[in-house]
Scaffold this active site. Structure first.
Site, PDB file in Angstrom:
ATOM      1  N   SER A 130      -2.091  -2.248   6.928  1.00 29.50           N
ATOM      2  CA  SER A 130      -2.453  -3.577   7.329  1.00 29.50           C
ATOM      3  C   SER A 130      -2.216  -4.427   6.345  1.00 29.50           C
ATOM      4  O   SER A 130      -1.396  -5.595   6.615  1.00 29.50           O
ATOM      5  CB  SER A 130      -3.831  -3.599   7.821  1.00 29.50           C
ATOM      6  OG  SER A 130      -4.688  -3.311   6.843  1.00 29.50           O
TER       7      SER A 130
ATOM      8  N   ARG B 163      -9.726  -3.251   8.684  1.00 33.09           N
ATOM      9  CA  ARG B 163     -11.080  -3.056   8.728  1.00 33.09           C
ATOM     10  C   ARG B 163     -11.819  -4.543   9.722  1.00 33.09           C
ATOM     11  O   ARG B 163     -12.770  -4.450  10.472  1.00 33.09           O
ATOM     12  CB  ARG B 163     -12.003  -2.910   7.457  1.00 33.09           C
ATOM     13  CG  ARG B 163     -11.654  -1.732   7.045  1.00 33.09           C
ATOM     14  CD  ARG B 163     -12.404  -1.603   5.408  1.00 33.09           C
ATOM     15  NE  ARG B 163     -11.970  -0.185   5.058  1.00 33.09           N
ATOM     16  CZ  ARG B 163     -11.821   0.118   3.811  1.00 33.09           C
ATOM     17  NH1 ARG B 163     -12.291  -0.743   2.790  1.00 33.09           N
ATOM     18  NH2 ARG B 163     -11.483   1.365   3.315  1.00 33.09           N
TER      19      ARG B 163
ATOM     20  N   LYS C 250      -4.643  10.481   1.855  1.00 35.91           N
ATOM     21  CA  LYS C 250      -5.343   9.118   2.258  1.00 35.91           C
ATOM     22  C   LYS C 250      -6.180   8.520   1.069  1.00 35.91           C
ATOM     23  O   LYS C 250      -7.050   9.139   0.602  1.00 35.91           O
ATOM     24  CB  LYS C 250      -6.140   9.036   3.614  1.00 35.91           C
ATOM     25  CG  LYS C 250      -6.581   7.410   3.784  1.00 35.91           C
ATOM     26  CD  LYS C 250      -7.574   7.806   5.127  1.00 35.91           C
ATOM     27  CE  LYS C 250      -7.979   6.385   5.375  1.00 35.91           C
ATOM     28  NZ  LYS C 250      -8.920   6.470   6.845  1.00 35.91           N
TER      29      LYS C 250
ATOM     30  N   GLU D 226      -4.099  18.574  -1.445  1.00 36.61           N
ATOM     31  CA  GLU D 226      -4.620  18.305  -0.018  1.00 36.61           C
ATOM     32  C   GLU D 226      -3.712  18.512   1.060  1.00 36.61           C
ATOM     33  O   GLU D 226      -4.146  19.079   2.083  1.00 36.61           O
ATOM     34  CB  GLU D 226      -4.983  16.775  -0.305  1.00 36.61           C
ATOM     35  CG  GLU D 226      -6.198  16.292  -0.950  1.00 36.61           C
ATOM     36  CD  GLU D 226      -7.570  16.419  -0.485  1.00 36.61           C
ATOM     37  OE1 GLU D 226      -7.539  17.267   0.596  1.00 36.61           O
ATOM     38  OE2 GLU D 226      -8.616  16.095  -0.847  1.00 36.61           O
TER      39      GLU D 226
ATOM     40  N   LYS E 180     -15.525   3.913  -0.042  1.00 38.61           N
ATOM     41  CA  LYS E 180     -15.134   5.225   0.375  1.00 38.61           C
ATOM     42  C   LYS E 180     -14.647   6.098  -0.517  1.00 38.61           C
ATOM     43  O   LYS E 180     -13.968   7.091  -0.267  1.00 38.61           O
ATOM     44  CB  LYS E 180     -14.263   4.982   1.620  1.00 38.61           C
ATOM     45  CG  LYS E 180     -14.771   4.098   2.701  1.00 38.61           C
ATOM     46  CD  LYS E 180     -13.861   4.308   3.784  1.00 38.61           C
ATOM     47  CE  LYS E 180     -14.525   3.439   4.972  1.00 38.61           C
ATOM     48  NZ  LYS E 180     -13.768   3.417   6.418  1.00 38.61           N
TER      49      LYS E 180
ATOM     50  N   TYR F 127       2.881  -1.620  12.133  1.00 41.26           N
ATOM     51  CA  TYR F 127       2.495  -2.844  13.063  1.00 41.26           C
ATOM     52  C   TYR F 127       3.808  -3.636  13.434  1.00 41.26           C
ATOM     53  O   TYR F 127       3.688  -4.368  14.166  1.00 41.26           O
ATOM     54  CB  TYR F 127       1.542  -3.655  12.415  1.00 41.26           C
ATOM     55  CG  TYR F 127       0.192  -2.823  12.029  1.00 41.26           C
ATOM     56  CD1 TYR F 127      -0.717  -2.532  13.070  1.00 41.26           C
ATOM     57  CD2 TYR F 127       0.042  -2.301  10.699  1.00 41.26           C
ATOM     58  CE1 TYR F 127      -1.776  -1.902  12.972  1.00 41.26           C
ATOM     59  CE2 TYR F 127      -1.074  -1.792  10.412  1.00 41.26           C
ATOM     60  CZ  TYR F 127      -2.019  -1.461  11.500  1.00 41.26           C
ATOM     61  OH  TYR F 127      -3.178  -0.677  11.038  1.00 41.26           O
TER      62      TYR F 127
ATOM     63  N   LYS G  52      -1.091   7.867   3.277  1.00 37.65           N
ATOM     64  CA  LYS G  52      -1.572   6.709   3.758  1.00 37.65           C
ATOM     65  C   LYS G  52      -2.303   5.864   2.301  1.00 37.65           C
ATOM     66  O   LYS G  52      -2.985   6.563   1.787  1.00 37.65           O
ATOM     67  CB  LYS G  52      -2.385   6.452   4.734  1.00 37.65           C
ATOM     68  CG  LYS G  52      -3.035   5.256   5.297  1.00 37.65           C
ATOM     69  CD  LYS G  52      -4.187   5.221   6.232  1.00 37.65           C
ATOM     70  CE  LYS G  52      -4.730   3.912   6.932  1.00 37.65           C
ATOM     71  NZ  LYS G  52      -5.654   4.139   7.734  1.00 37.65           N
TER      72      LYS G  52
END
Length: 341
Positions: free
Chosen positions: A289, A219, A209, A248, A232, A328, A263
């Protein structure tokens, strides 16, 4: 002879043993040799929850996407199941009054996600439920972990995430999806689930990610865009890195992940391909998004054919090797694939 005719006559004499265009001459021929296919069973629908009843609240930065109260979500998910969508992923918009520094609401067995799991299991038992394990919807500072001073502390966060995962499993979650990117959280969650008798609950790890600019509308949807303190980048991955993603993913699989995720999606198709080639494990991509918003906005402005762009973008994930896609567009794509408008 007219010099202008010479190239045409030369082309007429041309004989090629290999003419790739022969396999593209008609729709049936193209389907016959098609290497990849997009199916409704490849689609996972991310869905936003909000408190109340009979609510269907639009997300302004994601045209066509809504926050649903639990009762409205159940109705929408029944429609998704009828279309053949195999699973939904739930994300809560938590009342700001319930958010605090230690994400207390994440552990509440009556929080939005838990109530939704119970209602969906009762009304639509044939669809899979994926729940997000991270603290950002529940913290007053908008981070995925616990904040001590200016640091997101890893080990204390992992302890809370493991408890959150068990809380969600008790509510009926089928797949636990940790998206926090804390080190060691997959092993802690696996051990916690097994200790509580949830050995068959799957883990879909957000293994790669990235600290991406494409998350803004998400968000907005969960209500953290204005509360997030800083960024982040100390725990999400640097977009410049590729080999790190393989490390990872390898760690998460070793720690008990059943599936892994990359992602965002389209900007990271190279990562999807590398993960699939190296590990041959079920690998999913999240068409996030920002990707959705860009395609939708361009379509609404008449700049692209929205349906074709949607389906092309989703097919790209399959071509890269993804087992499935969180998108979505799931319902719109399912209707298009089934010829239902």
């Amino acid at each position: 002879m007219n010099d202008a005719r010479k190239p045409l006559e030369a082309a007429a004499r041309l004989s090629l043993l290999q003419r790739p265009r022969r396999n593209r001459k008609s729709e049936w021929a193209r389907r016959l040799v098609r290497e990849n296919a997009l199916e409704v069973s490849d689609l996972i629908w991310p869905l936003f929850l909000i408190d109340g009843s009979d609510r269907r609240e639009p997300v302004s930065s994601m045209p066509g996407v809504f926050r649903y109260s639990v009762d409205a979500a159940v109705e929408a998910i029944a429609d998704a199941a009828a279309l053949g969508v195999p699973a939904v992923a739930l994300f809560p918009y938590t009342d700001p009054d319930l958010r605090d520094e230690i994400a207390s609401a994440a552990l509440d067995p009556e929080n939005l996600v838990c109530r939704a799991c119970q209602a969906i299991k009762s009304a639509v038992p044939g669809i899979g439920i994926i729940t997000d394990v991270a603290l950002d919807p529940y913290t007053s500072h908008g981070h995925d972990g616990l904040l001590v001073g200016d640091e997101i502390v890893n080990d204390a966060t992992v302890a809370v995430l493991a408890r959150q995962a068990v809380t969600q499993a008790r509510a009926g979650a089928d797949i636990i999806a940790p998206s926090d990117m804390m080190d060691g959280r997959v092993e802690a969650i696996r051990n916690a689930l097994d200790a509580e008798g949830f050995e068959n609950v799957q883990i879909m790890s957000y293994a790669a990610k990235y600290a991406s600019a494409f998350y803004g509308p998400f968000r907005d949807a969960i209500g953290t865009s204005k509360t997030l303190r800083g960024d982040k980048r100390t725990y999400q991955m640097d977009p410049a890195n590729s080999d790190e993603a393989l490390r990872e993913v390898g760690l998460d699989l070793e720690q008990g992940a059943d599936m892994v995720m990359v992602k965002p999606g389209m900007p990271y198709l190279d990562i999807v391909r590398r993960v699939v080639d190296v590990y041959r494990a079920p690998t999913f991509a999240y068409q996030v998004s920002g990707e959705y918003a860009m395609i939708t906005a361009a379509s609404q402005n008449g700049w692209i054919d929205g349906e074709r762009a949607m389906l092309e973008s989703l097919l790209a994930f399959k071509r890269a090797g993804a087992s499935g896609v969180l998108t979505y567009f799931a319902l719109s794509a399912a209707r298009a694939l089934q010829g239902r408008k």
